[in-house]
Motif scaffolding. Structure first.
Motif, short mmCIF file in Angstrom:
data_model
loop_
_atom_site.label_atom_id
_atom_site.label_comp_id
_atom_site.label_asym_id
_atom_site.label_seq_id
_atom_site.Cartn_x
_atom_site.Cartn_y
_atom_site.Cartn_z
N PRO A 62 0.84 -1.21 0.00
CA PRO A 62 0.00 0.00 0.00
C PRO A 62 0.87 1.24 0.00
CG PRO A 62 0.01 -1.03 2.17
CD PRO A 62 0.71 -1.98 1.25
N PRO A 63 0.34 2.38 -0.46
CA PRO A 63 1.13 3.61 -0.50
C PRO A 63 1.69 3.96 0.87
CG PRO A 63 -0.94 3.89 -1.67
CD PRO A 63 -1.02 2.57 -0.98
N ALA A 64 2.95 4.41 0.89
CA ALA A 64 3.61 4.68 2.16
C ALA A 64 3.10 5.93 2.87
CB ALA A 64 5.12 4.78 1.95
N PRO A 65 2.98 7.07 2.19
CA PRO A 65 2.60 8.29 2.94
C PRO A 65 1.11 8.39 3.16
CG PRO A 65 2.96 8.83 0.64
CD PRO A 65 3.28 7.36 0.79
N THR A 66 0.74 9.15 4.19
CA THR A 66 -0.65 9.53 4.40
C THR A 66 -0.84 10.88 3.74
OG1 THR A 66 -0.79 8.33 6.48
CG2 THR A 66 -2.43 10.06 6.10
N ARG A 67 -1.73 10.95 2.79
CA ARG A 67 -1.86 12.14 1.96
C ARG A 67 -3.12 12.92 2.33
NH1 ARG A 67 0.98 13.44 -2.46
NH2 ARG A 67 2.03 11.44 -2.62
N SER A 68 -2.99 14.22 2.43
CA SER A 68 -4.14 15.08 2.68
C SER A 68 -4.56 15.75 1.38
CB SER A 68 -3.81 16.15 3.73
OG SER A 68 -3.57 15.55 4.98
N PHE A 69 -5.84 15.93 1.20
CA PHE A 69 -6.35 16.53 -0.03
C PHE A 69 -7.68 17.22 0.26
CE2 PHE A 69 -7.56 12.10 0.41
CZ PHE A 69 -8.93 12.12 0.29
N LYS A 144 6.70 5.55 -6.94
CA LYS A 144 5.25 5.48 -6.77
C LYS A 144 4.89 5.24 -5.30
CE LYS A 144 3.54 3.74 -11.22
NZ LYS A 144 2.39 4.64 -11.34
N TRP A 145 5.64 4.35 -4.67
CA TRP A 145 5.32 3.95 -3.30
C TRP A 145 5.58 5.09 -2.31
CZ3 TRP A 145 9.05 1.69 0.54
CH2 TRP A 145 8.38 1.22 1.67
N LEU A 146 6.71 5.78 -2.48
CA LEU A 146 7.11 6.79 -1.51
C LEU A 146 6.65 8.21 -1.87
CD1 LEU A 146 10.72 5.58 -0.67
CD2 LEU A 146 8.76 5.62 0.86
N ILE A 147 6.41 8.46 -3.15
CA ILE A 147 6.00 9.81 -3.57
C ILE A 147 4.58 9.77 -4.12
CG2 ILE A 147 6.52 11.74 -5.10
CD1 ILE A 147 9.45 10.89 -5.00
N GLY A 148 4.40 9.06 -5.20
CA GLY A 148 3.07 8.89 -5.76
C GLY A 148 2.36 10.19 -6.06
N GLY A 149 1.08 10.22 -5.80
CA GLY A 149 0.26 11.39 -6.10
C GLY A 149 -1.12 10.95 -6.52
N LEU A 150 -2.02 11.88 -6.65
CA LEU A 150 -3.41 11.58 -6.99
C LEU A 150 -3.56 11.43 -8.50
CD1 LEU A 150 -5.25 14.11 -4.64
CD2 LEU A 150 -4.39 11.83 -4.11
N ARG A 151 -4.16 10.32 -8.91
CA ARG A 151 -4.46 10.14 -10.33
C ARG A 151 -5.62 11.04 -10.73
NH1 ARG A 151 -2.02 5.63 -12.75
NH2 ARG A 151 -1.24 4.04 -11.30
N PRO A 152 -5.79 11.27 -12.04
CA PRO A 152 -6.92 12.10 -12.48
C PRO A 152 -8.28 11.57 -12.06
CG PRO A 152 -5.32 11.90 -14.24
CD PRO A 152 -4.87 10.97 -13.14
N HIS A 153 -8.41 10.26 -11.79
CA HIS A 153 -9.71 9.70 -11.39
C HIS A 153 -9.78 9.41 -9.88
CE1 HIS A 153 -7.24 6.07 -12.60
NE2 HIS A 153 -7.53 5.78 -11.34
N PHE A 154 -8.90 10.04 -9.10
CA PHE A 154 -8.84 9.73 -7.67
C PHE A 154 -10.19 9.92 -6.97
CE2 PHE A 154 -8.47 11.44 -3.35
CZ PHE A 154 -8.06 10.29 -2.70
N LEU A 155 -10.82 11.07 -7.14
CA LEU A 155 -12.07 11.35 -6.41
C LEU A 155 -13.18 10.41 -6.85
CD1 LEU A 155 -12.01 15.26 -6.37
CD2 LEU A 155 -11.53 13.69 -4.48
#
Length: 378
Positions: A62-69, A144-155
């Motif tokens: 699973p993705p490493a960071p906890t991301r706020s959005f 991807k695992w440590l940085i990653g980011g929101l894909r265009p279809h995230f929401l």
């Protein structure tokens, strides 16, 4: 004899003379026995297996960071509509991108052997391709695992559900998030499929683009060397078309990701840079040069090879390890011309020692056992 025993140049006991060196017979255009081939590549194969296992482990983690959005402004407007595209199927699935980036180059390299007929050239080409693909894949999955980011279809896959827990008496705003004015949230508000959410949090960089450029840029370099497109003569137009067909393919694979809303443009550009970086590095590890037209087609040997010659003619000469017969190439004559700013300036063997100074190795007393010979160089 132990596998890891060091074979040094120590004097033989009681004789005062150095023992004979341990050599591997090496013939450029002949297929070696399976055991001999395995001894030269076993560490590569082991490294590939280890890297593959590490890459798969990180890929499925699973993705490493906890991301706020943010999701909505206070008036209900979506903050970042660029993350609200619908989830669609890939135009080119990742397995197909990897297939095209590996099988197509291998097939073309195999077809080139109809003219080249060199086992070690095909070996170096395929191994170099795998170097590029596997290292690039592991490199990008860690990002991807440590940085990653929101894909265009995230929401769309997150399906956020923001609980209504009351209004803050001071600000008059809903007190459900975090950050300034509580408009930021974490994935805890997502109600969608866990696997899809994990994937939608790992947008940067593009794995499709990385694989496509690692494999197809390597093929581009191989075609340039074997067809001598940028060389000492003016080739016909079809060679330029063939040379850039892999680059077009890689660009189409990468560009399709912005059409199906799986990646942002910067994910694609980053993947292309990573793939190209590993393609260039892997090619130079396996061949004598990337751009110098005189010997960018020469596969490099490994280890202490007896009988290896940087010769340009004869049964085991590297001068014939090309797929063209123009300007003397393929007949041991194509490397008779130097060019400014190449590894040596002027004709071969000219200023600075020419090709002899570049390719010769070992001691300076001409001992056959420790020198790579350059035939036909004066």
């Amino acid at each position: 004899m132990g596998l890891f025993n060091r074979r040094g140049n120590t004097a033989a006991a009681g004789t005062g003379t150095a023992p004979a060196h341990q050599y591997t017979e090496y013939h450029t255009n002949r297929r070696p026995p399976m055991g001999q081939w395995f001894r030269t590549v076993w560490l590569d194969l082991l490294t590939m297996v280890v890297l593959g296992a590490v890459g798969l482990g990180v890929y499925y983690a699973p993705p490493a960071p906890t991301r706020s959005f943010p999701v909505y402004f206070q008036d209900g407007e979506i903050v970042y509509p660029q993350f609200a595209y619908p989830l669609r199927k890939n135009i080119i699935p990742i397995w197909l991108a990897a297939f095209l980036a590996s099988i197509i180059p291998i097939f073309i390299m195999a077809c080139m052997q109809i003219r080249i007929r060199s086992f070690w050239d095909f070996n170096n080409a395929v191994m170099g391709l795998l170097y590029a693909l596997i290292n690039a894949a592991v490199f990008q999955v860690f990002l991807k695992w440590l940085i990653g980011g929101l894909r265009p279809h995230f929401l769309a896959v997150c399906k956020p559900r923001i609980p209504e827990v009351g209004v803050d008496g001071v600000t008059g705003l809903l007190n459900t998030g975090n950050g300034l004015r509580q408009i930021m949230y974490t994935r805890t508000i997502c109600s969608g499929d866990t696997k899809e959410i994990n994937d939608s949090l790992e947008s940067f960089p593009s794995g499709h683009s990385t694989a496509a450029f690692a494999g197809l840029v390597f093929l581009y370099l191989y075609l340039n060397a074997k067809l001598k497109v940028f060389s000492n003569y003016a080739p016909h137009m079809w060679k330029l078309t063939a040379l850039y067909a892999p680059i077009l393919g890689a660009t189409l694979i990468a560009g399709s990701l912005t059409i199906d809303e799986y990646h942002h443009w910067y994910d694609v550009v980053a993947g292309a840079i990573i793939g190209t970086m590993f393609a260039l590095s892997a090619y130079r590890m396996m061949y004598a040069s990337i751009w110098d037209f005189r010997f960018n087609h020469v596969p490099l040997p490994r280890g202490n090879m007896r009988g290896f010659h940087y010769g340009f003619s004869g049964e085991d000469g590297w001068g014939e390890a090309v797929a063209t017969r123009k300007a003397g190439w393929g007949e041991g004559e194509g490397m008779a011309t130097g060019a400014p700013f190449d590894a040596a300036h002027g004709a071969m063997g000219g200023a600075g020692g020419g090709l002899r100074g570049i390719l010769n190795g070992g001691n300076h007393n001409g001992a056959t056992h420790n020198t790579h010979k350059v035939e036909g160089v004066v």
